[in-house]
Design an enzyme around this catalytic site. Structure first.
Site, PDB file in Angstrom:
ATOM      1  N   LYS A  12     -43.659  -7.021 -27.903  1.00 13.06           N
ATOM      2  CA  LYS A  12     -42.242  -7.177 -27.449  1.00 13.06           C
ATOM      3  C   LYS A  12     -41.732  -8.562 -27.876  1.00 13.06           C
ATOM      4  CE  LYS A  12     -39.279  -3.981 -25.777  1.00 13.06           C
ATOM      5  NZ  LYS A  12     -39.304  -2.680 -26.235  1.00 13.06           N
ATOM      6  N   THR A  57     -44.962  -1.703 -25.689  1.00 14.34           N
ATOM      7  CA  THR A  57     -44.161  -2.791 -25.831  1.00 14.34           C
ATOM      8  C   THR A  57     -43.108  -2.725 -24.461  1.00 14.34           C
ATOM      9  OG1 THR A  57     -42.576  -2.097 -27.413  1.00 14.34           O
ATOM     10  CG2 THR A  57     -44.457  -2.914 -28.241  1.00 14.34           C
ATOM     11  N   ASP A  58     -42.893  -1.587 -24.256  1.00 14.00           N
ATOM     12  CA  ASP A  58     -41.826  -1.281 -22.901  1.00 14.00           C
ATOM     13  C   ASP A  58     -42.751  -1.937 -21.764  1.00 14.00           C
ATOM     14  OD1 ASP A  58     -39.242  -0.314 -21.951  1.00 14.00           O
ATOM     15  OD2 ASP A  58     -40.722   0.910 -20.567  1.00 14.00           O
ATOM     16  N   PHE A 153     -33.835 -44.142 -50.367  1.00 12.27           N
ATOM     17  CA  PHE A 153     -34.805 -43.152 -51.221  1.00 12.27           C
ATOM     18  C   PHE A 153     -34.574 -43.585 -52.506  1.00 12.27           C
ATOM     19  CE2 PHE A 153     -35.473 -38.695 -52.731  1.00 12.27           C
ATOM     20  CZ  PHE A 153     -36.955 -38.578 -52.508  1.00 12.27           C
ATOM     21  N   ARG A 170     -28.545 -44.934 -46.918  1.00 15.81           N
ATOM     22  CA  ARG A 170     -27.958 -43.743 -46.879  1.00 15.81           C
ATOM     23  C   ARG A 170     -28.057 -43.327 -45.506  1.00 15.81           C
ATOM     24  NH1 ARG A 170     -32.848 -39.481 -48.524  1.00 15.81           N
ATOM     25  NH2 ARG A 170     -34.503 -40.120 -47.317  1.00 15.81           N
ATOM     26  N   GLN A 213     -40.260 -38.158 -45.267  1.00 14.05           N
ATOM     27  CA  GLN A 213     -41.884 -37.850 -44.752  1.00 14.05           C
ATOM     28  C   GLN A 213     -42.299 -38.987 -44.129  1.00 14.05           C
ATOM     29  OE1 GLN A 213     -40.244 -37.337 -47.850  1.00 14.05           O
ATOM     30  NE2 GLN A 213     -41.103 -35.541 -48.990  1.00 14.05           N
ATOM     31  N   ASN A 239     -33.715 -31.876 -44.257  1.00  9.44           N
ATOM     32  CA  ASN A 239     -32.815 -33.168 -44.624  1.00  9.44           C
ATOM     33  C   ASN A 239     -31.295 -32.694 -44.656  1.00  9.44           C
ATOM     34  OD1 ASN A 239     -31.672 -35.548 -45.427  1.00  9.44           O
ATOM     35  ND2 ASN A 239     -33.290 -35.726 -46.815  1.00  9.44           N
ATOM     36  N   HIS A 241     -28.070 -33.341 -45.445  1.00  5.29           N
ATOM     37  CA  HIS A 241     -27.648 -34.515 -46.469  1.00  5.29           C
ATOM     38  C   HIS A 241     -26.186 -34.781 -46.100  1.00  5.29           C
ATOM     39  CE1 HIS A 241     -30.985 -33.723 -49.239  1.00  5.29           C
ATOM     40  NE2 HIS A 241     -30.872 -32.474 -49.000  1.00  5.29           N
TER      41      HIS A 241
END
Length: 286
Positions: A12, A57-58, A153, A170, A213, A239, A241
């Site tokens: 569920k 599932t109930d 980077f 950056r 990373q 990322n 940007h």
């Protein structure tokens, strides 16, 4: 040609539960989303439609609500453990239970008034099987963090399709999804959660990043170094940007002050950091 049934599970998904505790005129609330998945001796239901081994599932949904009333809901890890152990121990055909819980925070604005908290969502996943193996994984998602500088980077691979320019300054922003595996049970999960979260945030803020990373590893390393109760951290970090806007058509300079925040496409950095002697979970713990 022989065809056989492969790995399978059922359950569920996303049982929404709000538990109100009335302490006189002062109320407390717990707002969670519970998903359960069960596996075991389920070949017959797939191959012949025989439901004798299937817990509906109930029923799983009803168990969540009944246990919330009977046992209360404090730390989500403890509640998930309670449910997972119940499903396996109460039904011989069920060999493995996975319970995932997301918790939504509320800030108090009065004795019985609350405002939904923004920001990240606290999470947990618990596995328990009939052999007595238990794995508790705590975590969070949508923890949005940003460094306005201190990120570079450059030195990356290039080919005929590369247009990205190297940079030594950056914006670095991401929405962190983190999960960390505990080495055992019976601890203060809230204290552990707060401490690991602080480690992740501090490492993000204090790492001069040459790549996302590198930042991911520094975050996992900080948490593992500080908290002996966890043995592995898994992180997914898109990322987010931020591109400097070209203001030269308007006769203006832009020294990393005005940015376009792009929502897609985005780089997605994923990885795990673990102790060299981390015990094997025994099964996939996502």
């Amino acid at each position: 040609m022989s065809i056989v049934l492969g790995p399978n599970r059922y359950g569920k998904a996303e049982t929404r539960l709000v538990r109100v505790v009335r302490d006189g005129g002062r109320h407390h609330i717990k707002d969670v989303n519970v998903s359960s998945s069960l596996s075991g001796d389920m070949a017959a239901v797939h191959l012949t439609g025989d439901n004798a081994a299937v817990l509906p599932t109930d029923t799983q949904k009803n168990t969540v609500y009944a246990f919330a009333k009977r046992h209360g809901v404090d730390q989500i890890e403890d509640f998930a453990l309670l449910l997972a152990r119940h499903f396996v121990e109460a039904h011989p055909t069920i060999r493995h239970a996975r319970v995932e819980i997301e918790e939504y925070g509320w800030d108090r604005r009065g004795e019985h008034s609350f405002v939904r908290r923004g920001g990240e969502v606290r999470t947990c996943v618990v596995h328990h099987d009939a052999d007595g193996r238990t794995t508790v994984v705590s975590g969070l998602k949508d923890l949005v963090v940003l460094n306005s500088t201190g990120s570079e980077f450059h030195g990356f691979l290039t080919d005929e399709y590369t247009t990205l320019q190297p940079t030594t300054d950056r914006v670095l922003a991401t929405a962190v999804t983190a999960r960390w595996r505990h080495t055992g049970g019976g601890r203060d999960y809230l204290d552990s959660y707060d401490a690991v979260r602080d480690c992740l945030v501090q490492a993000f803020a204090e790492t001069h990043s040459l790549s996302l990373q590198q930042t991911l590893y520094a975050m996992g390393e900080r948490a593992l170094t500080a908290r002996a109760e966890i043995c592995e951290v898994r992180l997914a970090m898109p990322n987010k940007h931020h591109f400097p806007v070209d203001l030269s058509p308007f006769g203006l300079d832009n020294d990393n002050e005005v940015f376009f925040a792009a929502d897609r496409p985005y780089g997605l950095i994923e990885g795990s950091v673990l102790r060299e002697d981390a015990p094997d979970a025994g099964f996939a713990w996502e």
